[in-house]
Motif scaffolding. Structure first.
Motif: not given
Ligand code: RP5
Length: 166
Positions: A43-49, A74-76, A98-102
């Motif tokens: 997943m793209g962010s720990a906030n996605d957990k 995008h970040r790694d 799993g990821a949000g935004m783009s």
């Molecule tokens: C995406 O950007 C991540 O999957 C996440 O859902 C979203 C926002 O990331 P954070 O700013 O919460 O880390 O890459």
């Protein structure tokens, strides 16, 4: 006790080997992880957990081992490439991304691995997840991503279990 070797390079004449394990064979077997995970949940962010947790719960209920990594396309980007490139070699059979935004992660995973990739678009603070849905679904021909519903991590886990048990 003697064990017949399965391959017979010497014109069909059977060879035998003693059951004493050769040192190099022993060390090779030590490297095999019998409890290696079959599914990688990324997943793209720990906030996605919290939103991705149901994928792991589905797999746990199905008795399928999985691992979880937070790596952003995008970040790694380099870590994502390395993880996906090594995934098959490490014994993984399916990647859930799993990821949000783009939400580039599912597509990038599919670009760097020939394993089945299940994308989970996650709803963010704006656009209700439509942004992530379109990013995950609109893959160019030749780089497939199977995409579940927005915040559909549970189905992603169930689908991965079906793929593994097919
Ligand atoms: C995406 O950007 C991540 O999957 C996440 O859902 C979203 C926002 O990331 P954070 O700013 O919460 O880390 O890459």
């Amino acid at each position: 006790m003697e064990i017949a070797k399965p391959d017979r390079p010497n014109g069909g004449k059977a060879e035998t080997a003693t059951a004493e394990p050769m040192p190099e064979v022993e060390s090779a077997f030590e490297e095999i992880e019998v409890d290696a995970p079959l599914v990688g949940i990324i997943m793209g962010s720990a906030n996605d957990k919290p939103k991705m947790r149901p994928a792991g719960e589905s797999l746990h209920e199905a008795g399928i081992r999985y691992e979880v990594r937070v790596i952003s396309a995008h970040r790694d980007p380099e870590r994502v490439r390395e993880y996906c490139y090594a995934a098959r070699m490490r014994g993984l059979k399916v990647i859930i991304a799993g990821a949000g935004m783009s939400a580039a992660l599912p597509g990038v995973a599919a670009a760097h691995s020939d394993l089945p990739v299940i994308g989970v678009p996650l709803a963010g603070k704006s656009l209700g997840g439509l942004d992530a849905l379109l990013s995950a679904v609109q893959m160019p021909p030749g780089v497939p991503v199977g995409c579940v519903a927005i915040d559909g991590a549970k189905n992603a886990g169930l689908l991965a279990a079906r793929i593994i048990n097919a």
